[in-house]
Write a protein that holds these residues in place. Structure first.
Motif, PDB file in Angstrom:
ATOM      1  N   SER A  29       0.824  -1.211   0.000  1.00 28.98           N
ATOM      2  CA  SER A  29       0.000   0.000   0.000  1.00 28.98           C
ATOM      3  C   SER A  29       0.856   1.258   0.000  1.00 28.98           C
ATOM      4  CB  SER A  29      -0.936   0.001   1.222  1.00 28.98           C
ATOM      5  OG  SER A  29      -1.826  -1.096   1.170  1.00 28.98           O
ATOM      6  N   SER A  30       1.935   1.228   0.774  1.00 29.44           N
ATOM      7  CA  SER A  30       2.827   2.383   0.851  1.00 29.44           C
ATOM      8  C   SER A  30       3.495   2.657  -0.493  1.00 29.44           C
ATOM      9  CB  SER A  30       3.887   2.147   1.923  1.00 29.44           C
ATOM     10  OG  SER A  30       4.844   3.183   1.925  1.00 29.44           O
ATOM     11  N   LEU A  31       3.982   1.599  -1.137  1.00 30.03           N
ATOM     12  CA  LEU A  31       4.652   1.779  -2.435  1.00 30.03           C
ATOM     13  C   LEU A  31       3.663   2.226  -3.513  1.00 30.03           C
ATOM     14  CD1 LEU A  31       7.030  -1.295  -2.259  1.00 30.03           C
ATOM     15  CD2 LEU A  31       7.752   1.103  -2.421  1.00 30.03           C
ATOM     16  N   LEU A  32       2.453   1.685  -3.492  1.00 36.57           N
ATOM     17  CA  LEU A  32       1.449   2.107  -4.482  1.00 36.57           C
ATOM     18  C   LEU A  32       1.041   3.566  -4.255  1.00 36.57           C
ATOM     19  CD1 LEU A  32      -0.840  -1.054  -4.733  1.00 36.57           C
ATOM     20  CD2 LEU A  32       0.868  -0.259  -6.381  1.00 36.57           C
ATOM     21  N   GLU A  33       0.998   3.972  -3.000  1.00 30.04           N
ATOM     22  CA  GLU A  33       0.686   5.376  -2.701  1.00 30.04           C
ATOM     23  C   GLU A  33       1.795   6.293  -3.212  1.00 30.04           C
ATOM     24  OE1 GLU A  33      -0.370   8.292   1.122  1.00 30.04           O
ATOM     25  OE2 GLU A  33      -0.047   6.134   1.404  1.00 30.04           O
ATOM     26  N   ARG A  34       3.024   5.876  -3.026  1.00 28.63           N
ATOM     27  CA  ARG A  34       4.145   6.663  -3.546  1.00 28.63           C
ATOM     28  C   ARG A  34       4.094   6.744  -5.075  1.00 28.63           C
ATOM     29  NH1 ARG A  34       9.304   3.962  -0.795  1.00 28.63           N
ATOM     30  NH2 ARG A  34      10.383   5.325  -2.319  1.00 28.63           N
ATOM     31  N   GLN A  36       1.363   6.563  -6.910  1.00 29.43           N
ATOM     32  CA  GLN A  36       0.266   7.459  -7.283  1.00 29.43           C
ATOM     33  C   GLN A  36       0.674   8.914  -7.132  1.00 29.43           C
ATOM     34  OE1 GLN A  36      -3.602   6.341  -5.980  1.00 29.43           O
ATOM     35  NE2 GLN A  36      -4.458   8.392  -6.114  1.00 29.43           N
ATOM     36  N   ASN A  37       1.385   9.230  -6.067  1.00 33.79           N
ATOM     37  CA  ASN A  37       1.840  10.604  -5.857  1.00 33.79           C
ATOM     38  C   ASN A  37       2.791  11.048  -6.966  1.00 33.79           C
ATOM     39  OD1 ASN A  37       0.357  10.805  -3.502  1.00 33.79           O
ATOM     40  ND2 ASN A  37       2.062  10.243  -2.165  1.00 33.79           N
ATOM     41  N   ARG A  38       3.647  10.142  -7.440  1.00 36.05           N
ATOM     42  CA  ARG A  38       4.622  10.511  -8.477  1.00 36.05           C
ATOM     43  C   ARG A  38       3.988  10.570  -9.857  1.00 36.05           C
ATOM     44  NH1 ARG A  38       7.256  12.815 -11.218  1.00 36.05           N
ATOM     45  NH2 ARG A  38       9.519  12.830 -11.565  1.00 36.05           N
ATOM     46  N   LEU A  39       3.080   9.630 -10.147  1.00 35.14           N
ATOM     47  CA  LEU A  39       2.476   9.564 -11.484  1.00 35.14           C
ATOM     48  C   LEU A  39       1.271  10.471 -11.637  1.00 35.14           C
ATOM     49  CD1 LEU A  39       2.595   5.676 -11.966  1.00 35.14           C
ATOM     50  CD2 LEU A  39       4.111   7.363 -13.051  1.00 35.14           C
ATOM     51  N   GLY A  40       0.594  10.755 -10.529  1.00 35.28           N
ATOM     52  CA  GLY A  40      -0.592  11.595 -10.596  1.00 35.28           C
ATOM     53  C   GLY A  40      -1.871  10.836 -10.897  1.00 35.28           C
ATOM     54  N   ALA A  93      15.837  -3.493 -11.233  1.00 37.70           N
ATOM     55  CA  ALA A  93      17.101  -3.995 -10.687  1.00 37.70           C
ATOM     56  C   ALA A  93      17.932  -2.845 -10.121  1.00 37.70           C
ATOM     57  CB  ALA A  93      17.886  -4.737 -11.769  1.00 37.70           C
ATOM     58  N   ALA A  94      17.891  -1.689 -10.782  1.00 32.70           N
ATOM     59  CA  ALA A  94      18.643  -0.525 -10.295  1.00 32.70           C
ATOM     60  C   ALA A  94      18.084  -0.016  -8.973  1.00 32.70           C
ATOM     61  CB  ALA A  94      18.617   0.583 -11.350  1.00 32.70           C
ATOM     62  N   VAL A  95      16.767  -0.096  -8.807  1.00 32.45           N
ATOM     63  CA  VAL A  95      16.171   0.279  -7.524  1.00 32.45           C
ATOM     64  C   VAL A  95      16.595  -0.720  -6.449  1.00 32.45           C
ATOM     65  CG1 VAL A  95      14.004   0.599  -6.264  1.00 32.45           C
ATOM     66  CG2 VAL A  95      14.225   1.466  -8.595  1.00 32.45           C
ATOM     67  N   ALA A  96      16.590  -2.000  -6.784  1.00 34.93           N
ATOM     68  CA  ALA A  96      17.008  -3.035  -5.834  1.00 34.93           C
ATOM     69  C   ALA A  96      18.459  -2.854  -5.411  1.00 34.93           C
ATOM     70  CB  ALA A  96      16.814  -4.422  -6.450  1.00 34.93           C
ATOM     71  N   ALA A  97      19.295  -2.358  -6.326  1.00 39.01           N
ATOM     72  CA  ALA A  97      20.713  -2.132  -6.029  1.00 39.01           C
ATOM     73  C   ALA A  97      20.975  -0.782  -5.380  1.00 39.01           C
ATOM     74  CB  ALA A  97      21.538  -2.253  -7.312  1.00 39.01           C
ATOM     75  N   LYS A  98      19.901  -0.021  -5.123  1.00 33.73           N
ATOM     76  CA  LYS A  98      19.984   1.283  -4.453  1.00 33.73           C
ATOM     77  C   LYS A  98      20.684   2.338  -5.317  1.00 33.73           C
ATOM     78  CE  LYS A  98      18.400  -1.265  -1.149  1.00 33.73           C
ATOM     79  NZ  LYS A  98      16.929  -1.520  -1.124  1.00 33.73           N
ATOM     80  N   VAL A  99      20.643   2.146  -6.624  1.00 35.27           N
ATOM     81  CA  VAL A  99      21.216   3.133  -7.546  1.00 35.27           C
ATOM     82  C   VAL A  99      20.234   4.275  -7.771  1.00 35.27           C
ATOM     83  CG1 VAL A  99      22.039   3.518  -9.906  1.00 35.27           C
ATOM     84  CG2 VAL A  99      22.626   1.401  -8.700  1.00 35.27           C
ATOM     85  N   LEU A 100      18.972   3.922  -7.866  1.00 36.59           N
ATOM     86  CA  LEU A 100      17.918   4.837  -8.290  1.00 36.59           C
ATOM     87  C   LEU A 100      16.771   4.756  -7.287  1.00 36.59           C
ATOM     88  CD1 LEU A 100      17.363   6.551 -10.955  1.00 36.59           C
ATOM     89  CD2 LEU A 100      16.134   4.533 -11.801  1.00 36.59           C
ATOM     90  N   SER A 101      16.146   5.874  -6.984  1.00 31.95           N
ATOM     91  CA  SER A 101      14.983   5.832  -6.099  1.00 31.95           C
ATOM     92  C   SER A 101      13.763   5.322  -6.854  1.00 31.95           C
ATOM     93  CB  SER A 101      14.683   7.230  -5.544  1.00 31.95           C
ATOM     94  OG  SER A 101      14.120   8.064  -6.553  1.00 31.95           O
ATOM     95  N   PHE A 102      12.783   4.824  -6.134  1.00 33.39           N
ATOM     96  CA  PHE A 102      11.537   4.355  -6.734  1.00 33.39           C
ATOM     97  C   PHE A 102      10.868   5.475  -7.521  1.00 33.39           C
ATOM     98  CE2 PHE A 102       6.894   3.110  -5.805  1.00 33.39           C
ATOM     99  CZ  PHE A 102       6.805   2.299  -6.924  1.00 33.39           C
ATOM    100  N   GLU A 103      10.823   6.677  -6.935  1.00 28.96           N
ATOM    101  CA  GLU A 103      10.162   7.808  -7.596  1.00 28.96           C
ATOM    102  C   GLU A 103      10.879   8.201  -8.887  1.00 28.96           C
ATOM    103  OE1 GLU A 103       8.476   7.704  -3.590  1.00 28.96           O
ATOM    104  OE2 GLU A 103      10.516   7.495  -4.377  1.00 28.96           O
ATOM    105  N   ASP A 104      12.211   8.285  -8.849  1.00 23.73           N
ATOM    106  CA  ASP A 104      12.950   8.618 -10.071  1.00 23.73           C
ATOM    107  C   ASP A 104      12.786   7.513 -11.108  1.00 23.73           C
ATOM    108  OD1 ASP A 104      13.842  11.077  -9.257  1.00 23.73           O
ATOM    109  OD2 ASP A 104      15.813  10.378  -8.605  1.00 23.73           O
TER     110      ASP A 104
END
Length: 309
Positions: A29-34, A36-40, A93-104
């Motif tokens: 729920s938290s990730l889906l909310e994030r 929605q906030n990023r995509l609009g 995979a880049a998010v999993a490796a902490k290279v990129l944030s979920f929002e970016d």
């Protein structure tokens, strides 16, 4: 201790309603909310009948599902030693490796899909060929490729499995020639010529967009698509993410590198099990856990069981 790789699939595995079976948890729920906030808009609309077969719907759905499932594994203290994704899967995979944030990642994946649609159309596409070696396929493609019939070898998935990309008129001739010895040679359901030089401008634009993002060095080796090498710096991952769209995915070599790094456990995020199936063909000693075939609880149990051996 057995090393673990987290794998993230690319296009072709998506299906209508693929986000409906995400774990029903506070983390989801938290990730889906994030998202929605990023995509609009509600991200759960991305996989409905109207949107799932669009580039934006497909790529964002795959990205979100990969990130959510990987986050649940981490919540249970299951961490990868290596990460790898196929094409769009590289972004999760880049998010999993902490290279990129979920929002970016959401922003870049959406931009990538939109840019790819601008290049594609009814005249363009991709095909898959199984049962022909690379030397023979190089010869066939070279005999067909021209300024008016551009066609290229795209992804190298296995020693005898390749995709070709370009104008459909050229792909059709390549497929016809390949059928003389191939066990499979057919068009894929795509109208975008991915992973070939026709996407060069898309890669350049994506690189510019990634320059605006916060990019960190990977916490674990990230296996790049372009050169099939473990990447250790954020700048190297950024370059791979931007330009994998205009270069072949060397998945066959990625599999070899993971084996050489000592990976024994392969966890593929849903949907599908294409990536572990390809690795199994050359690495029978490994243990393979696609989340499309195992429940999250089963994968947690099995990984904990085998990782200490």
């Amino acid at each position: 201790m057995n090393k673990i790789a987290f794998l993230f699939p690319g296009q072709g595995t998506q299906y209508e309603g693929m986000l409906d079976d995400l774990p029903q948890t506070t983390l989801t729920s938290s990730l889906l909310e994030r998202a929605q906030n990023r995509l609009g808009h509600d991200p759960l609309l991305l996989d409905d009948k109207e949107h799932i077969n669009t580039s934006v719907g497909t790529q964002l759905s795959l990205f979100i599902k990969g990130v959510v499932l990987e986050a649940h594994l981490e919540e249970e203290k299951i961490y990868p030693h290596v990460v790898a994704g196929h094409s769009i899967g590289s972004f999760a995979a880049a998010v999993a490796a902490k290279v990129l944030s979920f929002e970016d990642g959401l922003h870049i994946v959406k931009k990538r899909a939109e840019l790819m649609d601008n290049v594609g159309g009814e005249d363009y596409g991709m095909g898959v060929i199984v049962g022909v070696n690379k030397e023979k396929l190089v010869h066939i493609v070279a005999s067909v490729h021209s300024e008016t019939t551009p066609v290229y070898i795209a992804n190298e998935n296995a020693e005898d499995q390749y995709t070709v990309s370009g104008k459909r008129i050229g792909i059709e001739v390549v497929l016809e020639k390949a059928r003389k010895q191939a066990s499979k040679a057919k068009f894929l359901n795509m109208t975008v010529p991915s992973h070939c030089p026709l996407m060069n401008d898309v890669g350049k634009t994506l690189f510019g967009e990634l320059e605006k993002c916060t990019i960190s060095d990977p916490a674990v080796p990230f296996i790049g698509n372009k050169r099939a090498r473990p990447l250790q710096t954020g700048s190297a991952v950024k370059e791979d993410l931007a330009f994998n769209v205009s270069h072949p995915v060397l998945w066959h070599n990625c599999s070899t590198i993971m084996k050489e790094l000592g990976v024994k456990l392969f966890v593929e995020m849903a949907p599908g099990h294409v990536l572990v199936d390809l690795i199994k063909r050359k690495y029978s000693e490994g243990h393979f856990f696609p989340l499309s075939s195992f429940s999250l609880d089963d994968v947690l149990f099995l990984v904990k069981k085998y990782k200490s051996k």
